[in-house]
Design a protein around this motif. Structure first.
Motif, PDB file in Angstrom:
ATOM      1  N   CYS A 247       0.816  -1.222   0.000  1.00 16.71           N
ATOM      2  CA  CYS A 247       0.000   0.000   0.000  1.00 16.71           C
ATOM      3  C   CYS A 247       0.848   1.271   0.000  1.00 16.71           C
ATOM      4  O   CYS A 247       0.667   2.163  -0.832  1.00 16.71           O
ATOM      5  CB  CYS A 247      -0.984   0.002   1.171  1.00 16.71           C
ATOM      6  SG  CYS A 247      -0.233   0.169   2.802  1.00 16.71           S
ATOM      7  N   SER A 248       1.823   1.355   0.931  1.00 15.87           N
ATOM      8  CA  SER A 248       2.636   2.565   0.984  1.00 15.87           C
ATOM      9  C   SER A 248       3.609   2.635  -0.187  1.00 15.87           C
ATOM     10  O   SER A 248       4.010   3.727  -0.612  1.00 15.87           O
ATOM     11  CB  SER A 248       3.404   2.620   2.308  1.00 15.87           C
ATOM     12  OG  SER A 248       4.168   1.439   2.509  1.00 15.87           O
ATOM     13  N   GLY A 249       3.975   1.472  -0.715  1.00 13.43           N
ATOM     14  CA  GLY A 249       4.834   1.448  -1.896  1.00 13.43           C
ATOM     15  C   GLY A 249       4.155   2.064  -3.106  1.00 13.43           C
ATOM     16  O   GLY A 249       4.791   2.770  -3.902  1.00 13.43           O
ATOM     17  N   LEU A 250       2.847   1.821  -3.255  1.00 13.16           N
ATOM     18  CA  LEU A 250       2.094   2.411  -4.372  1.00 13.16           C
ATOM     19  C   LEU A 250       2.025   3.923  -4.234  1.00 13.16           C
ATOM     20  O   LEU A 250       2.237   4.664  -5.209  1.00 13.16           O
ATOM     21  CB  LEU A 250       0.680   1.831  -4.418  1.00 13.16           C
ATOM     22  CG  LEU A 250      -0.241   2.438  -5.486  1.00 13.16           C
ATOM     23  CD1 LEU A 250       0.282   2.156  -6.889  1.00 13.16           C
ATOM     24  CD2 LEU A 250      -1.675   1.922  -5.331  1.00 13.16           C
ATOM     25  N   VAL A 251       1.773   4.406  -3.028  1.00 12.86           N
ATOM     26  CA  VAL A 251       1.701   5.855  -2.808  1.00 12.86           C
ATOM     27  C   VAL A 251       3.061   6.494  -3.087  1.00 12.86           C
ATOM     28  O   VAL A 251       3.150   7.521  -3.773  1.00 12.86           O
ATOM     29  CB  VAL A 251       1.239   6.162  -1.356  1.00 12.86           C
ATOM     30  CG1 VAL A 251       1.363   7.650  -1.056  1.00 12.86           C
ATOM     31  CG2 VAL A 251      -0.200   5.698  -1.158  1.00 12.86           C
ATOM     32  N   GLN A 252       4.108   5.893  -2.579  1.00 11.80           N
ATOM     33  CA  GLN A 252       5.447   6.438  -2.813  1.00 11.80           C
ATOM     34  C   GLN A 252       5.769   6.463  -4.311  1.00 11.80           C
ATOM     35  O   GLN A 252       6.271   7.459  -4.837  1.00 11.80           O
ATOM     36  CB  GLN A 252       6.492   5.614  -2.062  1.00 11.80           C
ATOM     37  CG  GLN A 252       7.903   6.185  -2.172  1.00 11.80           C
ATOM     38  CD  GLN A 252       8.944   5.266  -1.560  1.00 11.80           C
ATOM     39  OE1 GLN A 252       9.029   4.078  -1.905  1.00 11.80           O
ATOM     40  NE2 GLN A 252       9.743   5.806  -0.654  1.00 11.80           N
ATOM     41  N   TRP A 253       5.464   5.362  -4.987  1.00 14.72           N
ATOM     42  CA  TRP A 253       5.760   5.274  -6.424  1.00 14.72           C
ATOM     43  C   TRP A 253       4.975   6.320  -7.207  1.00 14.72           C
ATOM     44  O   TRP A 253       5.519   6.995  -8.093  1.00 14.72           O
ATOM     45  CB  TRP A 253       5.422   3.877  -6.942  1.00 14.72           C
ATOM     46  CG  TRP A 253       5.651   3.714  -8.416  1.00 14.72           C
ATOM     47  CD1 TRP A 253       6.806   3.346  -9.038  1.00 14.72           C
ATOM     48  CD2 TRP A 253       4.692   3.952  -9.463  1.00 14.72           C
ATOM     49  NE1 TRP A 253       6.635   3.334 -10.406  1.00 14.72           N
ATOM     50  CE2 TRP A 253       5.354   3.700 -10.693  1.00 14.72           C
ATOM     51  CE3 TRP A 253       3.362   4.336  -9.487  1.00 14.72           C
ATOM     52  CZ2 TRP A 253       4.707   3.829 -11.928  1.00 14.72           C
ATOM     53  CZ3 TRP A 253       2.719   4.474 -10.707  1.00 14.72           C
ATOM     54  CH2 TRP A 253       3.388   4.227 -11.914  1.00 14.72           C
ATOM     55  N   ALA A 254       3.692   6.468  -6.910  1.00  9.93           N
ATOM     56  CA  ALA A 254       2.836   7.392  -7.660  1.00  9.93           C
ATOM     57  C   ALA A 254       3.348   8.828  -7.544  1.00  9.93           C
ATOM     58  O   ALA A 254       3.415   9.562  -8.538  1.00  9.93           O
ATOM     59  CB  ALA A 254       1.400   7.299  -7.162  1.00  9.93           C
ATOM     60  N   PHE A 255       3.738   9.237  -6.333  1.00  6.21           N
ATOM     61  CA  PHE A 255       4.214  10.607  -6.160  1.00  6.21           C
ATOM     62  C   PHE A 255       5.633  10.787  -6.707  1.00  6.21           C
ATOM     63  O   PHE A 255       5.999  11.889  -7.119  1.00  6.21           O
ATOM     64  CB  PHE A 255       4.120  11.029  -4.698  1.00  6.21           C
ATOM     65  CG  PHE A 255       2.739  11.474  -4.313  1.00  6.21           C
ATOM     66  CD1 PHE A 255       2.337  12.784  -4.510  1.00  6.21           C
ATOM     67  CD2 PHE A 255       1.823  10.574  -3.795  1.00  6.21           C
ATOM     68  CE1 PHE A 255       1.051  13.205  -4.192  1.00  6.21           C
ATOM     69  CE2 PHE A 255       0.535  10.976  -3.470  1.00  6.21           C
ATOM     70  CZ  PHE A 255       0.143  12.294  -3.673  1.00  6.21           C
ATOM     71  N   LYS A 256       6.374   9.708  -6.749  1.00  2.30           N
ATOM     72  CA  LYS A 256       7.702   9.799  -7.356  1.00  2.30           C
ATOM     73  C   LYS A 256       7.589  10.124  -8.845  1.00  2.30           C
ATOM     74  O   LYS A 256       8.455  10.798  -9.412  1.00  2.30           O
ATOM     75  CB  LYS A 256       8.453   8.485  -7.160  1.00  2.30           C
ATOM     76  CG  LYS A 256       9.903   8.547  -7.604  1.00  2.30           C
ATOM     77  CD  LYS A 256      10.634   7.255  -7.281  1.00  2.30           C
ATOM     78  CE  LYS A 256      12.096   7.329  -7.684  1.00  2.30           C
ATOM     79  NZ  LYS A 256      12.823   6.067  -7.344  1.00  2.30           N
ATOM     80  N   GLN A 257       6.506   9.673  -9.471  1.00  2.00           N
ATOM     81  CA  GLN A 257       6.320   9.942 -10.896  1.00  2.00           C
ATOM     82  C   GLN A 257       6.108  11.431 -11.175  1.00  2.00           C
ATOM     83  O   GLN A 257       6.273  11.881 -12.319  1.00  2.00           O
ATOM     84  CB  GLN A 257       5.112   9.153 -11.441  1.00  2.00           C
ATOM     85  CG  GLN A 257       5.154   7.661 -11.172  1.00  2.00           C
ATOM     86  CD  GLN A 257       6.511   7.041 -11.446  1.00  2.00           C
ATOM     87  OE1 GLN A 257       7.014   7.080 -12.564  1.00  2.00           O
ATOM     88  NE2 GLN A 257       7.119   6.447 -10.414  1.00  2.00           N
ATOM     89  N   GLY A 259       7.719  13.760  -9.220  1.00  2.35           N
ATOM     90  CA  GLY A 259       8.850  14.473  -8.632  1.00  2.35           C
ATOM     91  C   GLY A 259       8.800  14.678  -7.139  1.00  2.35           C
ATOM     92  O   GLY A 259       9.547  15.510  -6.612  1.00  2.35           O
ATOM     93  N   LYS A 260       7.951  13.946  -6.422  1.00  3.96           N
ATOM     94  CA  LYS A 260       7.890  14.099  -4.967  1.00  3.96           C
ATOM     95  C   LYS A 260       8.421  12.833  -4.303  1.00  3.96           C
ATOM     96  O   LYS A 260       7.925  11.739  -4.557  1.00  3.96           O
ATOM     97  CB  LYS A 260       6.461  14.372  -4.511  1.00  3.96           C
ATOM     98  CG  LYS A 260       6.006  15.794  -4.797  1.00  3.96           C
ATOM     99  CD  LYS A 260       4.710  16.100  -4.081  1.00  3.96           C
ATOM    100  CE  LYS A 260       4.304  17.560  -4.289  1.00  3.96           C
ATOM    101  NZ  LYS A 260       5.201  18.474  -3.588  1.00  3.96           N
ATOM    102  N   ASN A 261       9.417  13.004  -3.444  1.00  5.78           N
ATOM    103  CA  ASN A 261      10.007  11.883  -2.723  1.00  5.78           C
ATOM    104  C   ASN A 261       9.355  11.769  -1.353  1.00  5.78           C
ATOM    105  O   ASN A 261       9.810  12.373  -0.378  1.00  5.78           O
ATOM    106  CB  ASN A 261      11.519  12.078  -2.591  1.00  5.78           C
ATOM    107  CG  ASN A 261      12.218  12.037  -3.923  1.00  5.78           C
ATOM    108  OD1 ASN A 261      11.922  11.185  -4.766  1.00  5.78           O
ATOM    109  ND2 ASN A 261      13.148  12.953  -4.137  1.00  5.78           N
TER     110      ASN A 261
END
Length: 331
Positions: A247-257, A259-261
């Motif tokens: 779950c948190s991996g999806l959120v992190q990945w989506a915002f990384k797309q 430009g947000k880390n």
């Protein structure tokens, strides 16, 4: 589901093995939740370990630097020590270097002037040497004090890192046991039960294309758009994409797309960005669930979210009211 709480999964009770498809799915979901809690715990512990190791490296660097300073200060003390020793011996043996001795031992006015000048120089040199020796000694004492403190800090940092490392190992072992139970429970389900558990990737009436067409570009809505492209991808503990997620991996990945880390775990994501009231939710906001902030998704509007739910359930769009709501953040 994802979690960041304490406690491990309960071992399966053979006497309580499921006897119906509904019971089998319920057991599978319960085991999955426990394993996902441990997944987030291990991720949090790993992040804590990384931070502790960074502190340990910093403490070791400070110790090395302070040791070098202390060594240099002690070398400076040793450089002045012979001169100080000679001065001390001269004073102890009564060497006469005063003006009266110069007058009494001079054979001519010129010789007297020469001796007086030499005595002035010797006196100044002695004073300078004593002053420099004292400065060097003070610097050495201060440097040694800093070195002792740095050594204490380095030992404490190493001990803290070792304790967290042991905690990570325990949690990973617990996670291994939990995920094995989940996979076994999932394997015991019939094809129909597995299909029921997986459900539909979109709720009735949900139109992804229409939603995407109506989104105003921005970090949140663009992250939502990225997450929606992963609908149907499998849930995998500890995965951060690009084609499998927790779950948190999806959120992190989506915002990384966009430009947000953002942080890695659901509990850390709950402290990122700014808080948003439930009544003010907008598409692209991050929604968090359970009292222990054990699950996270991205709000898709109209009471829906896109999330990586649990093992056996692909990334999907689901109502937010089926999971105990905790809070929301805007990144």
């Amino acid at each position: 589901m994802c979690a960041a709480v304490t406690g491990g999964p309960a071992a399966a009770d053979p006497a309580a093995l499921p006897t119906t498809a509904t019971d089998a799915i319920a057991r599978m979901v319960d085991l999955s939740r426990q394993s996902e809690q441990l997944n987030q715990q291990s991720l949090t512990a790993r992040a804590d370990l990384d931070a502790k190791l960074a502190l340990q490296r910093e403490a070791d660097d400070k110790l090395a630097a302070s040791t070098a300073v202390a060594d240099a200060a002690r070398a400076e003390v040793r450089r002045f020590q012979p001169m100080i020793d000679r001065t001390a011996v001269a004073a102890y043996t009564g060497v006469r270097t005063n003006s009266m001795f110069a007058v009494l031992s001079s054979g001519s006015p010129q010789q007297l002037l020469d001796k007086m000048s030499t005595l002035d120089v010797l006196s100044q040199q002695t004073a300078d040497t004593v002053r420099q020796f004292k400065q060097a000694a003070d610097a050495a004492t201060a440097a040694e004090s800093v070195t002792r403190a740095a050594a204490d800090a380095a030992r404490a940092a190493t001990a803290a890192a070792d304790a967290v490392r042991a905690d990570v190992d325990r949690k990973l072992q617990d996670l291994g046991v939990a995920t094995t139970q989940v996979v076994e429970a999932w394997g015991a389900l019939s094809a129909r039960d597995k299909s029921t558990l997986a459900g539909s990737p979109f709720p009735p009436g949900f139109d992804r294309d229409s939603l995407l067409a109506g989104l105003v570009p921005g970090s949140g809505t663009s992250a939502l758009a990225a997450a929606l492209t992963r609908v149907g991808d499998p849930y995998v503990w500890g995965a951060t994409g690009p084609d499998k997620f927790d779950c948190s991996g999806l959120v992190q990945w989506a915002f990384k797309q966009v430009g947000k880390n953002v942080p890695r775990t659901s509990s850390a994501q709950a402290g990122y960005g700014t808080p948003v009231a439930k009544g003010d939710l907008q598409p692209g906001d991050v929604v968090l669930f359970y009292p222990d902030i054990s699950h996270v998704g991205i709000y898709a509007g109209n009471g829906m979210m896109v999330h990586a739910s649990t093992f056996g359930v692909p990334v999907a769009v689901s109502p937010i009211n089926t999971t105990p709501y905790h809070s929301a953040r805007r990144y």
